[in-house]
Every structure is written in structure tokens, then in C-alpha cells.
Design a protein around this motif. Structure first.
Motif, PDB file in Angstrom:
ATOM      1  N   MET A 289       0.865  -1.366  -0.040  1.00  0.00           N
ATOM      2  CA  MET A 289       0.003  -0.029   0.025  1.00  0.00           C
ATOM      3  C   MET A 289       0.975   1.330   0.020  1.00  0.00           C
ATOM      4  O   MET A 289       0.531   2.358  -0.436  1.00  0.00           O
ATOM      5  N   ALA A 290       1.826   1.325   0.743  1.00  0.00           N
ATOM      6  CA  ALA A 290       3.150   2.380   0.951  1.00  0.00           C
ATOM      7  C   ALA A 290       3.493   2.514  -0.463  1.00  0.00           C
ATOM      8  O   ALA A 290       3.741   3.833  -0.840  1.00  0.00           O
ATOM      9  N   TYR A 291       4.032   1.649  -1.015  1.00  0.00           N
ATOM     10  CA  TYR A 291       4.783   1.699  -2.465  1.00  0.00           C
ATOM     11  C   TYR A 291       3.787   2.177  -3.567  1.00  0.00           C
ATOM     12  O   TYR A 291       4.316   2.717  -4.446  1.00  0.00           O
TER      13      TYR A 291
ATOM     14  N   PRO B 170      -3.801   3.099  -2.958  1.00  0.00           N
ATOM     15  CA  PRO B 170      -3.291   1.888  -2.150  1.00  0.00           C
ATOM     16  C   PRO B 170      -3.471   0.459  -2.406  1.00  0.00           C
ATOM     17  O   PRO B 170      -2.758  -0.181  -2.453  1.00  0.00           O
ATOM     18  N   VAL B 171      -4.845   0.356  -2.841  1.00  0.00           N
ATOM     19  CA  VAL B 171      -5.299  -1.048  -3.200  1.00  0.00           C
ATOM     20  C   VAL B 171      -4.343  -1.788  -4.320  1.00  0.00           C
ATOM     21  O   VAL B 171      -4.238  -2.988  -4.505  1.00  0.00           O
ATOM     22  N   VAL B 172      -3.941  -1.072  -5.006  1.00  0.00           N
ATOM     23  CA  VAL B 172      -3.400  -1.320  -6.535  1.00  0.00           C
ATOM     24  C   VAL B 172      -1.723  -2.184  -5.924  1.00  0.00           C
ATOM     25  O   VAL B 172      -1.519  -3.134  -6.626  1.00  0.00           O
ATOM     26  N   GLY B 173      -1.403  -1.663  -4.817  1.00  0.00           N
ATOM     27  CA  GLY B 173      -0.250  -2.250  -4.368  1.00  0.00           C
ATOM     28  C   GLY B 173      -0.698  -3.645  -3.818  1.00  0.00           C
ATOM     29  O   GLY B 173       0.302  -4.415  -3.826  1.00  0.00           O
ATOM     30  N   LEU B 174      -1.829  -3.792  -3.486  1.00  0.00           N
ATOM     31  CA  LEU B 174      -2.229  -5.211  -2.970  1.00  0.00           C
ATOM     32  C   LEU B 174      -2.427  -5.970  -4.045  1.00  0.00           C
ATOM     33  O   LEU B 174      -2.260  -7.124  -4.186  1.00  0.00           O
ATOM     34  N   TYR B 175      -3.019  -5.544  -5.113  1.00  0.00           N
ATOM     35  CA  TYR B 175      -3.176  -6.376  -6.343  1.00  0.00           C
ATOM     36  C   TYR B 175      -2.147  -6.614  -6.915  1.00  0.00           C
ATOM     37  O   TYR B 175      -1.888  -8.078  -7.473  1.00  0.00           O
ATOM     38  N   ALA B 176      -0.793  -5.899  -6.739  1.00  0.00           N
ATOM     39  CA  ALA B 176       0.437  -6.201  -7.381  1.00  0.00           C
ATOM     40  C   ALA B 176       1.221  -7.448  -6.527  1.00  0.00           C
ATOM     41  O   ALA B 176       2.266  -7.935  -6.757  1.00  0.00           O
ATOM     42  N   SER B 177       0.521  -7.400  -5.247  1.00  0.00           N
ATOM     43  CA  SER B 177       1.009  -8.470  -4.467  1.00  0.00           C
ATOM     44  C   SER B 177       0.446  -9.753  -4.399  1.00  0.00           C
ATOM     45  O   SER B 177       0.398 -10.681  -3.509  1.00  0.00           O
ATOM     46  N   THR B 178      -0.262 -10.024  -5.638  1.00  0.00           N
ATOM     47  CA  THR B 178      -0.940 -11.341  -5.578  1.00  0.00           C
ATOM     48  C   THR B 178      -0.872 -12.349  -6.887  1.00  0.00           C
ATOM     49  O   THR B 178       0.219 -13.088  -6.919  1.00  0.00           O
ATOM     50  N   ILE B 179      -1.221 -11.927  -8.112  1.00  0.00           N
ATOM     51  CA  ILE B 179      -1.204 -12.742  -9.138  1.00  0.00           C
ATOM     52  C   ILE B 179       0.572 -12.782  -9.726  1.00  0.00           C
ATOM     53  O   ILE B 179       1.095 -13.878  -9.910  1.00  0.00           O
ATOM     54  N   PRO B 180       1.009 -11.575  -9.665  1.00  0.00           N
ATOM     55  CA  PRO B 180       2.699 -11.696 -10.041  1.00  0.00           C
ATOM     56  C   PRO B 180       3.404 -12.635  -9.074  1.00  0.00           C
ATOM     57  O   PRO B 180       4.315 -13.210  -9.556  1.00  0.00           O
ATOM     58  N   LEU B 181       3.146 -12.649  -7.813  1.00  0.00           N
ATOM     59  CA  LEU B 181       3.863 -13.580  -7.006  1.00  0.00           C
ATOM     60  C   LEU B 181       3.720 -15.017  -7.420  1.00  0.00           C
ATOM     61  O   LEU B 181       4.579 -15.791  -7.272  1.00  0.00           O
ATOM     62  N   ILE B 182       2.444 -15.178  -7.622  1.00  0.00           N
ATOM     63  CA  ILE B 182       2.129 -16.643  -7.852  1.00  0.00           C
ATOM     64  C   ILE B 182       2.715 -17.129  -9.238  1.00  0.00           C
ATOM     65  O   ILE B 182       3.566 -18.194  -9.345  1.00  0.00           O
ATOM     66  N   LEU B 183       2.808 -16.262 -10.334  1.00  0.00           N
ATOM     67  CA  LEU B 183       3.322 -16.395 -11.727  1.00  0.00           C
ATOM     68  C   LEU B 183       5.115 -16.691 -11.415  1.00  0.00           C
ATOM     69  O   LEU B 183       5.721 -17.536 -12.208  1.00  0.00           O
TER      70      LEU B 183
END
Length: 560
Positions: A39-41, A49-62
Motif C-alpha cells: 500500500m505504501a509503495y 493503495p489497493v493497487v499495491g495489494l493487487y500487485a502482491s497477488t498474481i505476480p507472486l504466484i506466476l
């Protein structure tokens, strides 16, 4: 065959039950750290801030499925966030729908660039960005990131543009405008973060500070007294959507996309290799590019923004017991659960806390000790660091790293164009032929001058070689032969061979012979193809300096 392209098939099929506890613990700790950081980044990148959470989901799995690192934690990082803000804010205002759309397109472009680089095995390109450039750039960027958060920390908006130096001056001039509650929240958060970090890196300091300050703001109603809060964070999973693709926008974003692709990969591969060296396994750079590229491409279809491997989170992931990439999948799963059920908890999250998290995270990136070390070891590298740092701080992110790269490559070209050429003498101490500039006790051979060339020879430095040897010819009194030590010459092209032929002929016209020693096979083959055997009777036949001197003396005695 599948294992070759999807490393996850290997570690999943051979997964050990004993690794699960370590992976789960690490996944949980990193997720707790990642939620406030993400959220901070995102805020740093000019995004909700929610975009930071989105970036912490699918990319991590891939990445977990395709990457070759077992412990690298991929997600939003400060450096890439700043690059996103720097590149996209020139086209659209941060926070707007247009801005978010451009960032998503940028993520897709970054992913494609990294994927193509990996498929065509172009990972070596990053080798042209020297350590001094990266260190200087990182230190300057960390300062820029820190300064960019002063507005949230002080509770006011800057009016004199985005330049870090101008903002520091403005912050000093406007100390009277500091919002007391915002400043107190931010300062206390920084102190607590630093204290907990000193105690143990495994303690989720950011989450502790986040929920403590949320409670303080909510209980005392500080948001009504001027403390800026995050506000409503949309719940639910990120929805699939196709990025808005436009040729004009792509051309506009290409420079920043290339910069993020290279910088993100370098940050990621550096951390991955460091952990892998400790755990005794190999990182495959081109596969890492494919994994990062796929992670960014996939994330762009789920409203995320560019990601890469992070230093601090990867260190925590490793220290917390992560054994396989399953830890990252667990982290992503916990973030997804938070998006579904817990986003309301972040409504009263104060912006000064997010600023504090960023400030503490980037503080360790400022490395003036490295400048001192580089300057001590090599002044040129020190100047590269300083040039990159100053250029980035004064002119900006993209301009700064470009200046650093150009400056370091210019030095490389200059070094290559002016190779080190020195006279050798025999040292009684080492019993070797040494550089007389370094070994002052070394004695030169009577009637011979021994010259060592410490570089491959080609069209760019052939004129310099010609100039040095011709200049030397004017100072040779009583010298009958020149011995050229070629131990440092690994390659020679046709232009350099032509220059050497001219030099040999000029020396011969002055009754001075030219012979060669310590020639590599590849260079000797070039001489043969140039017909030197017929021209000069193999003047390169000597295997060592001693061999050349002995043979010359024997010939001299036979003539007598």
C-alpha cells in the motif's frame, strides 16, 4: 521437457513435507510485511493503495511457478515505484483513471521487454551497467524517494515541483506549516519501526505500527483534525481486464519501460544470487527474466503495477525459513484473503505511517560508504558513482542513470583506446620480468628493450600503439632489438596487424629488429594468415622473454 520451462514442476513433484512449516511461516510473515508495504509503495507510485495489494497477488504466484530462486520475494518495491511515478506523471496526473491506465500499460510493456530479453538470452546486457552506476543511482534515488515522502510526514503539499533539492529547501522554509499531529504520527512510526527492526527482522514491524496508528487515529478522530488517511480501500479480488493499448502511448512509455526492466532485473538478480550462493544452488539469469516478465505481463491483466524482487522482503523470507517458492504462493494467498475480507480495517490508516514505512525501507539504500570504498580502490569508479549520484539528484531519475551509464561506457572506451604499454626489466627479488614503473629495482636488458602490452589490439587502439612505439623508437640509443611481450593480448584484428607491420618495417629501416613472445594461439593464427612467416621468418616464435633473449644471444655468437 516441461521442467525445463516450468521449474515449479520440479520442486512441486519433489516437495518434502518437512519444508511446509518453514514455507508457511515465511509466507505468513512476508504477507504481513507485504500488505502495508504494498500500500505504501503504491502511494509512492502515485496510485491508490489497493493497487499495491493487487500487485502482491498474481505476480507472486506466476514468479513462484517460473523463477529459479527459491526464496526471492517478488512484489512492489520502492525503486520501481519511484520510476513509475517519474515516468508516467509526465503524461498524466497521479491518481487519475488515465494515470492508472497508463501504469497498467507500462507493466505490460515491462513484462514483454523482460520476457523477450529472457527468450533471446539477452540477460548479459545488464553487465554494461557497472556496480558504481547502480550504487550511485540507488543512493540518489533513495534520497529522492525519502524527500518525496516529506509532504506526507509534515502534513502539507509542496509547491516548488518534484526536484529533491528544491523540496528540501522548501521544507526548511516551511517548518512553520508542519502539521503537528501528522508529524508526530510519522516520527513515532519511524522510531518504532527502527527499534523493532533492531530487535528482530522477523517481527512484522510495519503491520504493528499500521494497526496501532489506525487505532490512535480512529479513537481520537485525528482525521478530522487534518491527518490525511487512506480512506476507502475497495474489497474483492482484482478483476481481469485488458490494458488500454495505444501506439502513441507505447512510444511515450518506452524509455521508462526499458529503465524499469533493466533496474528491476538487476535488483532482483542481485538478491537472488546472494541467497542462492548461501544455499548452494544456481540462479539462471535468462530464466529469471522470463519469470519476471511473465509476472509483470500477468499482473497487467489484473490492475497491478510493475514488480520485481525486493531486498528487504527477500531477506525476511529467507530468514523466516522459506525453503521453496511455495512460501511466495502462501503470501499471495494471504493477501487475496485480506482483499476479500479485511480491507475495511485500513480505512483510518494515516498517510504519515505509509510515509514512515517507505522512509525506513529506503534509508538503508543510501550508501556513502560505497563511494569511499570505490574511491579508495579506484578513483575512476568513485567518479562514476559521484557523477551518477549527482546527475540523478539534480536532473532526475532517467537522466541520472543515463548519465552514469554513458560516463562509465566512455571510461571503458577510453581505457580500451589507450591500453597500458610499459617497459619491463628483470627483478632480482621476484626473479621475473616486471614493470619498471612499479619495480624500480628491475634492470633493463643490455641492447634490448622489452615492452609489454596489456590489452587486446584492434582498430580503436592500433593508432595509440603505433604512436607509443614510434615515440619509443626515438629514444633508443644502442638498442638493437625490441621484444614485444604479448601475454596480455588475447585478440588482434586486421587493422592492428597492419599497424604492427608498419612498425616492424620502420624499426627494421633503423637496423632494429622486432620479435614477439608469449603469443596466444588465436593471435598466432592471425599472424600466420597475414603471411608473417614469409615476410619476417616467424618473428613471433619465442615462447618467453628468456627464450627470446637467449636465442638472440646465440645468433649473435654464431655470427661472431
Amino acid at each position: 521437457m516441461i521442467k525445463r520451462f516450468v521449474p515449479a514442476v520440479d520442486w512441486l513433484s519433489n516437495y518434502k513435507r518437512g519444508d511446509l512449516s518453514g514455507d508457511f511461516q515465511a509466507g505468513l510473515i512476508v504477507a504481513i510485511m507485504l500488505i502495508p508495504q504494498g500500500m505504501a509503495y503504491a502511494m509512492l507510485a502515485g496510485l491508490p493503495p489497493v493497487v499495491g495489494l493487487y500487485a502482491s497477488t498474481i505476480p507472486l504466484i506466476l514468479y513462484a511457478l517460473l523463477g529459479t530462486s527459491r526464496q526471492l520475494s517478488v512484489g512492489p518495491v520502492a525503486m520501481v515505484s519511484l520510476l513509475v511515478l517519474t515516468g508516467v506523471s509526465t503524461v498524466a496526473d497521479p491518481g487519475t483513471e488515465e494515470y492508472v491506465s497508463l501504469v497498467i500499460l507500462l507493466m505490460l510493456m515491462v513484462g514483454i521487454i523482460q520476457l523477450v530479453m529472457g527468450l533471446f538470452k539477452l540477460g548479459f546486457i545488464v553487465n554494461f551497467i557497472s556496480h558504481a552506476v547502480i550504487s550511485g543511482f540507488t543512493s540518489a534515488a533513495a534520497i529522492i524517494i525519502g524527500v518525496s515522502q516529506l509532504g506526507h510526514l509534515f502534513g502539507f503539499d509542496f509547491t516548488k515541483g518534484n526536484n529533491a533539492i528544491l523540496r528540501i529547501i522548501e521544507a526548511i522554509q516551511r517548518t512553520g506549516d508542519i502539521h503537528p499531529a501528522s508529524f508526530l504520527i510519522g516520527t513515532v512510526s519511524i522510531l518504532v519501526l527502527l527499534l523493532i527492526k533492531k530487535l528482530s527482522a522477523k517481527i512484522p514491524a510495519p503491520l504493528i505500527v499500521v494497526f496501532f496508528m489506525i487505532a490512535i487515529v480512529k479513537v481520537f478522530g485525528l482525521n478530522e483534525d487534518g491527518v490525511n488517511i487512506v480512506g476507502n480501500v475497495p474489497d474483492g479480488l482484482p478483476l481481469f481486464s485488458i490494458p488500454n493499448i495505444s501506439l502513441d502511448l507505447i512510444l511515450t512509455l518506452v524509455p521508462i519501460a526499458v529503465t524499469i526492466s533493466l533496474i528491476g532485473f538487476m535488483e532482483s538478480i542481485a538478491m537472488a544470487k546472494m541467497i542462492a550462493s548461501k544455499e548452494k544452488y544456481k540462479i539462471i539469469p535468462n530464466k529469471e527474466l522470463i519469470a519476471l516478465g511473465t509476472a509483470n505481463i500477468g499482473g497487467s491483466f489484473f490492475s497491478a503495477y510493475p514488480v520485481t524482487g525486493g531486498f528487504s522482503r527477500s531477506a525476511v523470507n529467507y530468514q523466516s525459513g522459506a525453503n521453496t517458492p511455495l512460501a511466495s504462493i502462501i503470501s499471495a494467498g494471504i493477501v487475496l484473503i485480506s482483499l476479500l475480507f479485511f480491507t475495511d480495517l485500513f480505512y483510518f490508516l494515516p498517510n504519515p505511517v505509509l510515509a514512515a514505512i517507505i522512509l525506513v525501507a529506503v534509508y538503508s539504500l543510501i550508501d556513502f560508504k560505497e563511494l569511499k570504498h570505490l574511491y579508495k580502490v579506484s578513483r575512476i569508479d568513485g567518479w562514476v558513482w559521484l557523477t551518477t549520484f549527482t546527475g540523478t539528484l539534480i536532473l532526475g531519475i532517467e537522466e541520472g542513470i543515463l548519465i552514469g551509464i554513458v560516463f562509465s561506457l566512455l571510461i571503458l572506451i577510453i581505457k580500451s583506446a589507450f591500453p597500458y604499454i610499459t617497459e619491463l626489466g628483470f627483478s632480482e627479488i621476484s626473479k621475473e620480468y616486471e614493470d619498471i614503473r612499479v619495480r624500480t629495482e628491475a634492470k633493463v636488458s643490455s641492447g634490448s628493450v622489452i615492452v609489454r602490452i596489456d590489452s587486446s589490439l584492434y582498430f580503436a587502439n592500433a593508432p595509440y600503439l603505433d604512436e607509443k612505439l614510434n615515440k619509443m623508437k626515438g629514444n633508443l640509443n644502442g638498442v638493437k632489438r625490441i621484444i614485444l611481450d604479448f601475454r596480455g593480448v588475447n585478440y588482434i584484428d586486421a587493422t592492428a596487424i597492419h599497424s604492427l607491420e608498419d612498425i616492424i618495417e620502420e624499426y627494421h629501416s633503423d637496423q632494429i629488429s622486432v620479435v614477439f613472445t608469449n603469443i596466444k594461439d588465436a593471435v598466432q593464427d592471425k599472424f600466420k594468415k597475414a603471411g608473417w612467416e614469409k615476410k619476417w621468418g616467424q618473428p613471433y616464435q619465442y615462447t618467453s622473454i628468456e627464450h627470446a633473449l637467449t636465442s638472440i644471444e646465440e645468433k649473435k655468437q654464431r655470427k661472431v
